[in-house]
Design a protein around this motif. Sequence first.
Motif, PDB file in Angstrom:
ATOM      1  N   ILE A  83       0.842  -1.200   0.000  1.00  0.00           N
ATOM      2  CA  ILE A  83       0.000   0.000   0.000  1.00  0.00           C
ATOM      3  C   ILE A  83       0.871   1.240   0.000  1.00  0.00           C
ATOM      4  N   ARG A  84       0.509   2.214  -0.834  1.00  0.00           N
ATOM      5  CA  ARG A  84       1.168   3.514  -0.834  1.00  0.00           C
ATOM      6  C   ARG A  84       0.232   4.512  -0.182  1.00  0.00           C
ATOM      7  N   THR A  85       0.727   5.207   0.841  1.00  0.00           N
ATOM      8  CA  THR A  85      -0.100   6.129   1.616  1.00  0.00           C
ATOM      9  C   THR A  85      -0.190   7.492   0.936  1.00  0.00           C
ATOM     10  N   PRO A  86      -1.142   8.328   1.344  1.00  0.00           N
ATOM     11  CA  PRO A  86      -1.260   9.652   0.731  1.00  0.00           C
ATOM     12  C   PRO A  86      -0.003  10.507   0.840  1.00  0.00           C
ATOM     13  N   ASP A  87       0.825  10.273   1.869  1.00  0.00           N
ATOM     14  CA  ASP A  87       2.048  11.073   1.998  1.00  0.00           C
ATOM     15  C   ASP A  87       3.260  10.383   1.382  1.00  0.00           C
ATOM     16  N   GLY A  88       3.049   9.332   0.586  1.00  0.00           N
ATOM     17  CA  GLY A  88       4.116   8.754  -0.203  1.00  0.00           C
ATOM     18  C   GLY A  88       4.869   7.595   0.405  1.00  0.00           C
ATOM     19  N   ALA A  89       4.491   7.160   1.601  1.00  0.00           N
ATOM     20  CA  ALA A  89       5.172   6.019   2.215  1.00  0.00           C
ATOM     21  C   ALA A  89       4.608   4.715   1.669  1.00  0.00           C
ATOM     22  N   ARG A  90       5.310   3.629   1.932  1.00  0.00           N
ATOM     23  CA  ARG A  90       4.784   2.291   1.704  1.00  0.00           C
ATOM     24  C   ARG A  90       4.447   1.680   3.060  1.00  0.00           C
ATOM     25  N   VAL A  91       3.364   0.898   3.113  1.00  0.00           N
ATOM     26  CA  VAL A  91       2.947   0.301   4.373  1.00  0.00           C
ATOM     27  C   VAL A  91       3.638  -1.044   4.551  1.00  0.00           C
ATOM     28  N   GLY A  92       4.335  -1.175   5.668  1.00  0.00           N
ATOM     29  CA  GLY A  92       4.948  -2.440   6.043  1.00  0.00           C
ATOM     30  C   GLY A  92       4.254  -3.000   7.267  1.00  0.00           C
ATOM     31  N   VAL A  93       4.671  -4.170   7.682  1.00  0.00           N
ATOM     32  CA  VAL A  93       4.092  -4.801   8.858  1.00  0.00           C
ATOM     33  C   VAL A  93       5.206  -5.455   9.666  1.00  0.00           C
ATOM     34  N   VAL A  94       5.116  -5.355  10.983  1.00  0.00           N
ATOM     35  CA  VAL A  94       6.116  -5.928  11.868  1.00  0.00           C
ATOM     36  C   VAL A  94       5.922  -7.440  11.920  1.00  0.00           C
ATOM     37  N   THR A  95       6.970  -8.188  11.608  1.00  0.00           N
ATOM     38  CA  THR A  95       6.887  -9.646  11.571  1.00  0.00           C
ATOM     39  C   THR A  95       7.434 -10.301  12.839  1.00  0.00           C
ATOM     40  N   ALA A  96       8.140  -9.556  13.666  1.00  0.00           N
ATOM     41  CA  ALA A  96       8.608 -10.065  14.953  1.00  0.00           C
ATOM     42  C   ALA A  96       7.542  -9.774  16.007  1.00  0.00           C
ATOM     43  N   GLU A  97       7.732 -10.311  17.208  1.00  0.00           N
ATOM     44  CA  GLU A  97       6.773 -10.027  18.270  1.00  0.00           C
ATOM     45  C   GLU A  97       6.803  -8.553  18.644  1.00  0.00           C
ATOM     46  N   ALA A  98       7.968  -7.937  18.526  1.00  0.00           N
ATOM     47  CA  ALA A  98       8.113  -6.510  18.764  1.00  0.00           C
ATOM     48  C   ALA A  98       9.439  -6.062  18.177  1.00  0.00           C
ATOM     49  N   VAL A  99       9.517  -4.791  17.825  1.00  0.00           N
ATOM     50  CA  VAL A  99      10.765  -4.246  17.292  1.00  0.00           C
ATOM     51  C   VAL A  99      10.987  -2.864  17.889  1.00  0.00           C
ATOM     52  N   ASN A 100      12.229  -2.596  18.293  1.00  0.00           N
ATOM     53  CA  ASN A 100      12.570  -1.284  18.827  1.00  0.00           C
ATOM     54  C   ASN A 100      12.572  -0.227  17.724  1.00  0.00           C
ATOM     55  N   ILE A 101      12.070   0.941  18.045  1.00  0.00           N
ATOM     56  CA  ILE A 101      12.164   2.105  17.159  1.00  0.00           C
ATOM     57  C   ILE A 101      13.278   2.978  17.714  1.00  0.00           C
ATOM     58  N   ARG A 102      14.284   3.290  16.874  1.00  0.00           N
ATOM     59  CA  ARG A 102      15.463   4.013  17.330  1.00  0.00           C
ATOM     60  C   ARG A 102      15.622   5.328  16.583  1.00  0.00           C
ATOM     61  N   THR A 103      16.414   6.216  17.164  1.00  0.00           N
ATOM     62  CA  THR A 103      16.631   7.532  16.566  1.00  0.00           C
ATOM     63  C   THR A 103      17.592   7.503  15.391  1.00  0.00           C
ATOM     64  N   ALA A 104      18.281   6.398  15.214  1.00  0.00           N
ATOM     65  CA  ALA A 104      19.243   6.233  14.115  1.00  0.00           C
ATOM     66  C   ALA A 104      19.328   4.747  13.804  1.00  0.00           C
ATOM     67  N   PRO A 105      19.836   4.372  12.615  1.00  0.00           N
ATOM     68  CA  PRO A 105      19.907   2.950  12.242  1.00  0.00           C
ATOM     69  C   PRO A 105      21.096   2.235  12.877  1.00  0.00           C
ATOM     70  N   ARG A 106      21.177   2.333  14.195  1.00  0.00           N
ATOM     71  CA  ARG A 106      22.266   1.713  14.944  1.00  0.00           C
ATOM     72  C   ARG A 106      21.699   1.043  16.182  1.00  0.00           C
ATOM     73  N   LEU A 107      22.293  -0.064  16.591  1.00  0.00           N
ATOM     74  CA  LEU A 107      21.822  -0.782  17.768  1.00  0.00           C
ATOM     75  C   LEU A 107      22.115  -0.039  19.065  1.00  0.00           C
ATOM     76  N   ASP A 108      23.030   0.947  19.026  1.00  0.00           N
ATOM     77  CA  ASP A 108      23.301   1.725  20.233  1.00  0.00           C
ATOM     78  C   ASP A 108      22.551   3.056  20.242  1.00  0.00           C
ATOM     79  N   ALA A 109      21.707   3.315  19.244  1.00  0.00           N
ATOM     80  CA  ALA A 109      20.937   4.563  19.203  1.00  0.00           C
ATOM     81  C   ALA A 109      19.800   4.495  20.216  1.00  0.00           C
ATOM     82  N   PRO A 110      19.396   5.635  20.768  1.00  0.00           N
ATOM     83  CA  PRO A 110      18.319   5.637  21.766  1.00  0.00           C
ATOM     84  C   PRO A 110      17.017   5.038  21.225  1.00  0.00           C
ATOM     85  N   ILE A 111      16.335   4.306  22.088  1.00  0.00           N
ATOM     86  CA  ILE A 111      15.034   3.726  21.752  1.00  0.00           C
ATOM     87  C   ILE A 111      13.952   4.753  22.055  1.00  0.00           C
TER      88      ILE A 111
END
Length: 293
Positions: A83-111
Motif C-alpha cells: 500500500i502507498r499512503t497519501p504522503d508517499g510512504a509504503r505500508v509495512g508490517v512488523v513480523t517479529a513479536e516486537a521491534v525497537n524504534i530508534r533515533t538512528a539505524p544503529r543498535l546503540d541509538a536511543p530507543i
Amino acid sequence: MRRTLRTIGLALLVAALGTTGILSMASLGPIARGDFTTTRDPAAAAAAPEEPAETMPVVTPTPTPEPAAIGGHTSDLRWEVAIRTPDGARVGVVTAEAVNIRTAPRLDAPIVGTAFGRHPVHVYDEVPGDPVDGNPTWYRIGPDRYVSAAMVAPFIPTPPEQTFSGHWLDVNLSTFYAVAYDGETPVYAAIITAGRDGKTPTGVFEVLQRVRNETMDSTTVGIPEDEPGHYYLEEVQYTQYFKEGGYALHENYWTPPSAFGGFGSNGCVGLLEHDAAFLWDFLDIGSTVSIHY
C-alpha cells in the motif's frame, strides 16, 4: 530489457502475494476482555525482545506515523505492491513479536518506542545501518525513527469482497485489519480490535453519526450497570457510528497496543489513536464501511 524484466518480476510477485495477505506472519489468537469501567489511563504493554545481543525493548505505545519529505524509497521490489499512503510512504508490517524504534539505524541509538507484531508501519526510505540477523538495511518510518528491515515486511492487503466509489473502509474480521480505500486503491491500513462472540455485525454499512470526543456508557444502548458487558469509558476520540445500537469505529485506549489484532470489544471496531484520527479525516457521513470475515 531492464524495464521488461522489472514488469515481469512485479507481475509474478503480485500473483504470488495477492491472496496471501501478510508475508511470513503468525496469527495471534483471540483475545478475551472482561467487563470494565475505566478512565483514560491505559496500562503499558509488555513487548518481546527483538534484536540479538541486546536488552529487552523499552515498551511504549506505537508512535503516530509522521510524514516525511520523500517516501517509499526501497530497493526491494516487493514493496512496489505494498500500500502507498497519501504522503508517499509504503505500508509495512512488523513480523517479529516486537521491534525497537530508534533515533538512528544503529543498535546503540536511543530507543524512542516499540512497534508490536502485526502492526502496520509506514516506510519512507531504506538506509544502511548495523546488521540485525545479517541484514544491514533499516527503514525510516518517520523523522528520526528507524526500525531494522529484518523485522518488517511489505503489507499486502487481502483483496476485498467488493469495492465502492469514493473513500470507504474494508474491515476484515479474519485478519483484524481495516484498510482504507479510495475507489479500488488501498491507501492506509490499521490493526483493530473487534467484538468478541461475534458481536461485531457484518455487512455493508454507512457512517451515520460522528462524535469527536465522547463518553461511552452502555446504559444508553440497553446494558445497565448491574449486567455483564456494562462499560463506562471517558474521552473516547474519533467515534464514527455505522449501525444503530451503538456500533462504531473509534479509538480504543484501554486495550494495550500489543493486544490489538484480536477480539475484545462489545461489538465496536477499536483503533489506535493515530489510526482513528486518520479515518476521521478520511471518512465522512455516508461513507461506506464494509465488514466481513
